[in-house]
Design an enzyme around this catalytic site. Structure first.
Site, PDB file in Angstrom:
ATOM      1  N   ARG A  56      -9.487  -4.860   2.506  1.00 32.09           N
ATOM      2  CA  ARG A  56      -8.894  -4.972   1.173  1.00 32.09           C
ATOM      3  C   ARG A  56      -8.615  -3.570   0.645  1.00 32.09           C
ATOM      4  NH1 ARG A  56      -7.900  -9.195   2.539  1.00 32.09           N
ATOM      5  NH2 ARG A  56      -8.400 -11.248   1.682  1.00 32.09           N
ATOM      6  N   GLU A 113       1.174   4.739  -3.515  1.00 34.14           N
ATOM      7  CA  GLU A 113       0.497   6.035  -3.470  1.00 34.14           C
ATOM      8  C   GLU A 113       0.244   6.538  -2.052  1.00 34.14           C
ATOM      9  OE1 GLU A 113      -2.231   3.652  -6.118  1.00 34.14           O
ATOM     10  OE2 GLU A 113      -0.263   3.167  -5.275  1.00 34.14           O
ATOM     11  N   HIS A 160       0.200  -4.955   6.824  1.00 34.84           N
ATOM     12  CA  HIS A 160      -0.657  -6.140   6.710  1.00 34.84           C
ATOM     13  C   HIS A 160      -0.508  -7.053   7.928  1.00 34.84           C
ATOM     14  CE1 HIS A 160      -2.609  -9.138   3.651  1.00 34.84           C
ATOM     15  NE2 HIS A 160      -3.450  -8.705   4.568  1.00 34.84           N
TER      16      HIS A 160
END
Length: 375
Positions: free
Chosen positions: A225, A254, A266
């Site tokens: 996560r 970022e 992912h």
């Protein structure tokens, strides 16, 4: 016909379990009895009142408002371990890509001049991509669940040492060092991989203070996560050369384009095998709950599996933990068996009866319950 609503595309393997003679599994169901999904966010979703169960084909449930579901008497399932092997394999890739400048080298070769002398360019330029081997190095594993255990076994076979921390694991038969002090993992690891959920306790657990405890040149892998790692602090640690590489499967604004940070889109569970495994587990859990009232791998209700001993079965979900079993027992006649389990402020009761309950009994139970159904 029992209607199941798909909020994401789900492997067709669900149809082998939720067969068309009893179930309709579509993306168009108007009054579904249950929902099956992957990453669809339900936080702003106007869920039909007909839904009694939600199955997440995956382990994480951050996309589901559990408190809301619980108060509506909706059982939420996940599929822990179903995609564990896929994630394990991506961890192995991440170890290698963070150690050897493979990613940088591949990018570099794509821009070589096609002048007939590529081999000479490669021999001249390859020294810029020297890396290190993982053999003999120490991997710190934070979270020794299904994925963490597979990772430990895999890297031991590759000649690494393992130190692991998990507050819920006190013993292991793995040839690793298990510690109850997470700071020991930080201090002694050449690589650190995270396999824990995002909770208030784990949020930003990798930050400037914890990074300061680590070895210089540590490599950090986060396929769990994004919230586990403070992005500003990891970027500063990369700039200061304290952290050699950060590999994450959770890209965000970022972290893009930062030297020393490798972002993967992912892909942890993005294999055909993992998607099939998750779909099969989710479908089996939904079927057992809808047909038998059994609860396995729920994230908001207690586990309760009971073999049927009567004809009709009454399933009761209540937050009256202290009294609901007594109330159910008093209301129902001809009870063959009654079982219950509690999780937090939720009690789940399964009562098997010799004959169907009368209307007055059901009304009495409903007054003390979040949800009641007869199977």
């Amino acid at each position: 016909m029992v209607e199941i609503l798909k909020l994401n595309e789900i492997s067709g393997k669900v149809n082998d379990i939720l067969t068309s003679d009893k179930y309709s599994v579509t993306a168009e169901a108007k009054n579904p009895n249950a929902i099956i999904l992957r990453s669809f966010s339900m936080h702003e979703y106007d869920m039909p009142s007909s839904v009694i169960a939600v199955a997440r084909a995956g382990a994480g449930v951050n996309n589901i408002p559990l408190d809301v579901m619980t108060q509506k008497g909706v059982c939420v399932f996940n599929t822990p371990g179903a995609n564990a092997n896929a994630v394990k394999e991506l961890v192995l890739f991440s170890l290698l890509v963070s150690s050897r400048k493979i990613y940088e080298g591949i990018t570099w070769t794509q821009n070589l001049e096609k002048d007939g002398a590529v081999a000479k360019q490669v021999e001249k330029g390859k020294k810029a991509f020297v890396g290190q081997e993982i053999f003999g190095k120490t991997l710190g594993i934070v979270g020794l669940g299904a994925i963490g255990k597979l990772v430990a076994n895999a890297v031991l076979a590759l000649g690494m040492k393992v130190i692991a921390y998990d507050p819920f694991v006190t013993t292991t038969d793995l040839a690793i060092e298990l510690t109850d002090d997470i700071n020991k993992v930080y201090a002694n690891s050449d690589y650190i991989t995270l396999h824990v959920p995002a909770t208030p306790q784990t949020k930003n657990s990798i930050n400037k203070e914890t990074i300061s405890l680590m070895k210089d040149g540590v490599r950090i892998i986060n396929l769990a996560r994004g919230e586990l790692v403070n992005n500003d602090d990891i970027k500063q640690a990369i700039a200061d050369k304290k952290v050699a590489k950060y590999v994450t499967d959770l890209p965000c604004d970022e972290l893009l384009g930062v030297d020393g940070i490798i972002t993967i889109p992912h892909l942890g569970a993005s294999t055909a095998e993992a998607e099939d495994n998750c779909a099969i587990m989710a479908a089996n859990q939904l079927k057992d709950y809808l047909e038998n009232g059994n609860v396995v791998n729920s994230v908001n209700f207690p586990k309760l599996q009971v073999a049927k001993t009567g004809k009709p079965r009454v399933c009761v979900i209540s937050n009256d933990v202290e009294n609901i079993v007594t109330k159910v027992s008093a209301a129902l006649k001809n009870t063959v068996s009654i079982s219950s389990a509690t999780r937090g402020n939720i009690c789940y009761v399964i009562a098997d009866l010799a004959e169907s309950p009368d209307a007055n009994a059901m009304e009495a139970i409903k007054a003390a319950a979040l949800s009641v159904r007869v199977i």
